[in-house]
Design a protein around this motif. Structure first.
Motif, PDB file in Angstrom:
ATOM      1  N   ASN A 103     -14.575 -15.934 -50.503  1.00  0.00           N
ATOM      2  CA  ASN A 103     -13.151 -15.759 -50.196  1.00  0.00           C
ATOM      3  C   ASN A 103     -12.952 -15.164 -48.814  1.00  0.00           C
ATOM      4  N   ALA A 104     -13.781 -14.178 -48.463  1.00  0.00           N
ATOM      5  CA  ALA A 104     -13.684 -13.561 -47.141  1.00  0.00           C
ATOM      6  C   ALA A 104     -13.977 -14.574 -46.053  1.00  0.00           C
ATOM      7  N   GLY A 132      -5.653 -12.005 -44.163  1.00  0.00           N
ATOM      8  CA  GLY A 132      -4.961 -11.119 -45.089  1.00  0.00           C
ATOM      9  C   GLY A 132      -4.222 -11.874 -46.185  1.00  0.00           C
ATOM     10  N   ILE A 133      -3.625 -11.120 -47.093  1.00  0.00           N
ATOM     11  CA  ILE A 133      -2.937 -11.694 -48.257  1.00  0.00           C
ATOM     12  C   ILE A 133      -1.479 -11.241 -48.231  1.00  0.00           C
ATOM     13  N   ASP A 134      -0.578 -12.193 -48.405  1.00  0.00           N
ATOM     14  CA  ASP A 134       0.848 -11.878 -48.445  1.00  0.00           C
ATOM     15  C   ASP A 134       1.135 -10.951 -49.632  1.00  0.00           C
ATOM     16  N   TYR A 184      -6.501  -3.897 -50.973  1.00  0.00           N
ATOM     17  CA  TYR A 184      -5.614  -3.497 -49.873  1.00  0.00           C
ATOM     18  C   TYR A 184      -5.652  -4.594 -48.826  1.00  0.00           C
ATOM     19  N   SER A 185      -4.480  -5.094 -48.432  1.00  0.00           N
ATOM     20  CA  SER A 185      -4.459  -6.201 -47.480  1.00  0.00           C
ATOM     21  C   SER A 185      -3.211  -6.140 -46.618  1.00  0.00           C
ATOM     22  N   GLY A 224      -6.622  -8.448 -42.264  1.00  0.00           N
ATOM     23  CA  GLY A 224      -7.760  -8.487 -43.166  1.00  0.00           C
ATOM     24  C   GLY A 224      -7.477  -7.929 -44.546  1.00  0.00           C
ATOM     25  N   THR A 225      -8.534  -7.929 -45.363  1.00  0.00           N
ATOM     26  CA  THR A 225      -8.426  -7.541 -46.765  1.00  0.00           C
ATOM     27  C   THR A 225      -9.643  -6.722 -47.160  1.00  0.00           C
TER      28      THR A 225
END
Length: 813
Positions: free
Chosen positions: A558-559, A605-607, A649-650, A655-656
């Motif tokens: 995923n990263a 990153g993630i919304d 945390y993102s 990033g995440t």
């Protein structure tokens, strides 16, 4: 005509009253005056002389009217008794009551007004009148302060135990000695003397009342008229002797005795005029006394009402403001308002509503300027100087054109609790949703595994029969590969649903991760930098090593997909202790000692809008065909199955970070790690009792076992298996049974078979869950398990492993 006559008579009385008074007083113009210790109003000096505000006034009047004052000191009660007994002519500092008016006459104009106040020790904790409920309170016997205090507490429902003392000195000594918790005193006297006894004034003030000069009823009315004539004139002139002495004695920093000046003033008059003035003076005096009594009573009631309102204002638990409607400035505020806004009374009076409320709240407050009636402004935010916001329900009522009355009830705690409740309900709903999805996924995987087992088994059997050189072999191999890939998907579903069975071991997480680093570097590619930062002094964890592989593989993939070109992925470990405070803000977390496995990237990153969905199975933001949507769902299931927690945390474009918390394991060694890997060997002709309620799987597995060279007793139900075990005369070496069956589960069936064949070994198989033979899907030592669907190689290995081990352990019986 009548009006002119009355004015003439009043003027005449004023001229001749001194003569009348001197005749009433008696021989030598002497006036015996009773006084008591009430600094600075009246008190004896070092030589016994009368000092204070009231004696000064009488000395001055005596000087001007040519009579001789003789001051007699005693307690308050003694002075009243002497006055009523006729032993003295005049008493100073007497408050009016209807009971006293039966025996005493008063002058019309009060000499001054006194407040009652409660005094106590510095550390008593008495802050308001309600704190006196159930406490002992000292008052002066027959004192008006004591009466007013009792009435005030009774009206407010405060039940005090009243203890009476002869004078104020005894009252203060009783408080100092701890006989009572507080004492009641006139305010001026208390402020001047409290420190001598180590006492301090409380904030409890009550019932202001006027004090007068009094004589025995029917005597010395002319003397009272003289006193009134001077008091009335003096009070109209701010520079008069009255205000000079008032200012002097109210300055509590000054001390010393005052020596009055005596000036002889001789007034003559004719005897006829004297007699006439005497008659008129007595008539007018009686009317004045009657009117004075009426006005005093009205004034007393008004002052009592005002005191009650002031008490309710100051002691209200709700914040009360008085606001200037034109400017928005605070005119007055009570203690609750000071607490709500975080500002003192003086600070509030320098501010406007817009200074301590946000724009939206200020606009709503200002609407009351346009309203003629009461206004409910709803929730209003107050900004305290310390940066804390307090929320209150505010109502406003216009008092007049210029002022409004505001009532604010602090609901901050209730609002915070409501917000926390909504937050927890949202988290609980999310947890329930994930649990429901997991249950569905586990059920789908169970049924799908049975079908895959048949496909995979028959494909392998067919491949063994046709041989590698046959044209059909390649087709059969593709069927096998498809079945195995499908089996991988079902295993991921079971991992998310926490339904797969695992064999955990005590691991050093640093060693396990270190052994995977090279594989992970190949997995993510050369364009990305993989940084490995192992923590020091890491405690052991208890987890299946293959599950660690799954976690790291899914998170690193995923990263990698979140990084567009070049970037960095960081893997870290550390030890951490979670306390109650941290867990209170993180739903599902429990306090304890944990090992953290963290995977971070500097990708897209993630919304925030989709963070709540990332662990749901088949949820994916990747393009069609580039992801199954099971990667993070698998990670979530593994972490939960191992009693751990996961935190994400993102930030978009920054990033995440995924942090996985696994419980620390106290044991340093794993008993199962001492077992050697059992090699797969050929069958030795052993007899196997096979129990499977699915006919297709029973038939396929029977063929597989016979292909391997075993003798098979096949049963389609637990009842049939028990019958075969009972009828079989020879040895049965191994029981292979499904875990979940309609008549009886695999564990209970194994117990029944062991009763007939004590030396039998056991191998359990299931496509769903092993909870019947395992605790939360974790196998106990000595229990052998085969996950459906399985290949012939997997089955052969597990059979040899089971046959070489001891008999079935007691934990399943």
């Amino acid at each position: 005509m009548v009006r002119c006559t009355i004015l003439t008579l009043i003027l005449f009385v004023a001229l001749v009253s001194p003569v009348v008074a001197s005749h009433e007083i008696g021989h030598g113009g002497k006036v015996k005056i009773g006084f008591f210790s009430l600094e600075p109003i009246s008190f004896p000096g070092e030589n016994g002389e009368a000092l204070g505000f009231s004696p000064d006034l009488l000395k001055k009047i005596a000087e001007l009217e040519d009579w001789q004052p003789i001051f007699i000191h005693g307690s308050w009660g003694e002075g009243i008794d002497r006055l009523e007994a006729g032993e003295i002519d005049l008493m100073v500092n007497v408050a009016y009551t209807e009971e006293r008016a039966k025996n005493l006459d008063y002058n019309y104009e009060p000499s001054m007004q006194l407040w009652g106040q409660v005094f106590t020790t510095p550390n008593s904790g008495i802050k308001s009148i309600t704190d006196l409920d159930g406490q002992k309170v000292a008052v002066q016997r027959r004192g008006i302060n004591g009466r007013n205090f009792v009435k005030t507490t009774t009206d407010l429902g405060v039940n005090c135990e009243i203890v009476t003392y002869e004078n104020l000195v005894e009252v203060f000594e009783a408080v100092k000695a701890g006989e009572v918790v507080a004492g009641v005193s006139p305010q001026h006297y208390g402020l001047l003397n409290a420190s001598k006894y180590g006492l301090v004034p409380s904030s409890i003030q009550f019932s202001p009342f006027p004090i007068y000069f009094a004589v025995k009823k029917g005597l010395h009315s002319g003397l009272l008229s003289q006193i009134d004539s001077y008091l009335i004139r003096w009070k109209e002139d701010k520079d008069s002797y009255y205000y000079q002495r008032l200012n002097y004695w109210m300055d509590t920093q000054r001390r010393g005795s005052i020596i009055p000046r005596w000036v002889v003033f001789v007034v003559g008059g004719c005897i006829i005029a004297l007699l006439l003035s005497y008659i008129l003076n007595r008539t007018l005096q009686n009317k004045i006394i009657q009117r004075t009594s009426e006005l005093s009573e009205q004034k007393r009631k008004l002052e009592e009402s005002e005191a009650k309102l002031r008490l309710l204002f100051s002691e209200s638990t709700d914040a009360v403001f008085i606001i200037d409607r034109g400017t928005g400035k605070y005119i007055d505020a009570n203690r609750a308002a000071e607490e709500l806004t975080g500002r003192s009374h003086d600070e509030l009076r320098k501010l406007k509503t817009s200074d301590i409320t946000p724009v939206d709240s200020t606009e709503r407050i200002e609407t009351l300027n346009k309203e003629s009636g009461s206004v409910d402004l709803g929730e209003v935010v107050y900004l305290r100087p310390d940066g804390v916001e307090r929320i209150a329900l505010l109502s406003a009522i216009p008092i007049n054109e210029n002022l409004s009355y505001g009532l604010a009830r602090d609901i901050t705690v209730r609002k915070r609790a409501e917000e926390e409740r909504i937050k927890l309900e949202t988290q609980l709903q999310q947890a329930h949703k994930m649990e429901a999805i997991g249950t569905l996924a586990g059920g789908v995987a169970h049924d799908f595994n049975n079908m895959l087992g048949v496909i995979l088994g028959y494909a392998q059997l067919a491949m063994r029969k046709v041989g590698p050189d046959a044209p059909l072999y390649a087709n059969l191999d593709e069927i096998r590969k498809a079945a195995e890939r499908s089996a991988d998907l079902t295993r991921q579903l079971l991992a998310f649903a926490r339904k797969q069975t695992v064999a955990p071991k005590v691991l050093d997480l640093n060693e396990t991760v270190n052994g995977m680093i090279n594989m992970l570097r190949r997995l993510i590619g050369e364009d990305l930098d993989l940084v490995w930062r192992p923590g020091r002094n890491l405690s052991s964890v208890f987890i299946d090593p293959s599950q660690v592989d799954q976690i790291l593989t899914n998170l690193c993939v995923n990263a990698r997909d979140a990084i567009a070109d070049t970037g960095k992925i960081t893997i870290e470990t550390a030890s951490v202790s979670l306390d109650d405070t941290y867990c209170a803000d993180h739903a599902g977390f429990l306090p304890g000692e944990f090992v953290i496995l963290a995977v971070s990237d500097d990708g897209c990153g993630i919304d925030a809008n989709i963070l709540d969905h990332i662990f749901e199975p088949f949820f994916s933001t990747k393009e069609m065909g580039k992801g199954t949507g099971l990667g993070l769902a698998t990670v979530y299931g593994i972490v939960k199955q191992n009693n751990g927690f996961i935190n994400v945390y993102s930030e978009l474009d920054h990033g995440t970070t995924f942090k996985i918390y696994l419980p620390q394991h106290a044991a340093e060694t794993d008993p199962r790690s001492e077992q050697e890997q059992i090699p797969v060997t050929a069958a030795g002709g052993e007899t196997i009792l096979l129990v499977e309620d699915e006919p297709a799987i029973l038939e396929m597995t029977t063929i597989m076992l016979e292909e391997m060279g075993y003798a098979v007793l096949a049963a389609g139900s637990p009842g049939a298996a028990i019958g075969l075990a009972r009828e079989h005369l020879g040895r049965i070496d191994l029981l292979i049974t499904d875990v979940v069956m309609p008549e009886m589960n695999g564990r209970d069936l194994a117990g029944n078979i062991m009763a007939m064949h004590p030396d039998i070994r056991g191998l359990f198989m299931s496509g769903y869950t092993a909870n019947v033979i395992a605790h939360h899907g974790v196998l106990n030592p000595g229990v052998h398990f085969l996950q459906k669907p399985f290949s012939m190689k997997d089955m052969a290995s597990k059979i040899r492993e089971a046959l070489k081990s001891g008999k079935l352990p007691k934990v399943i019986s």
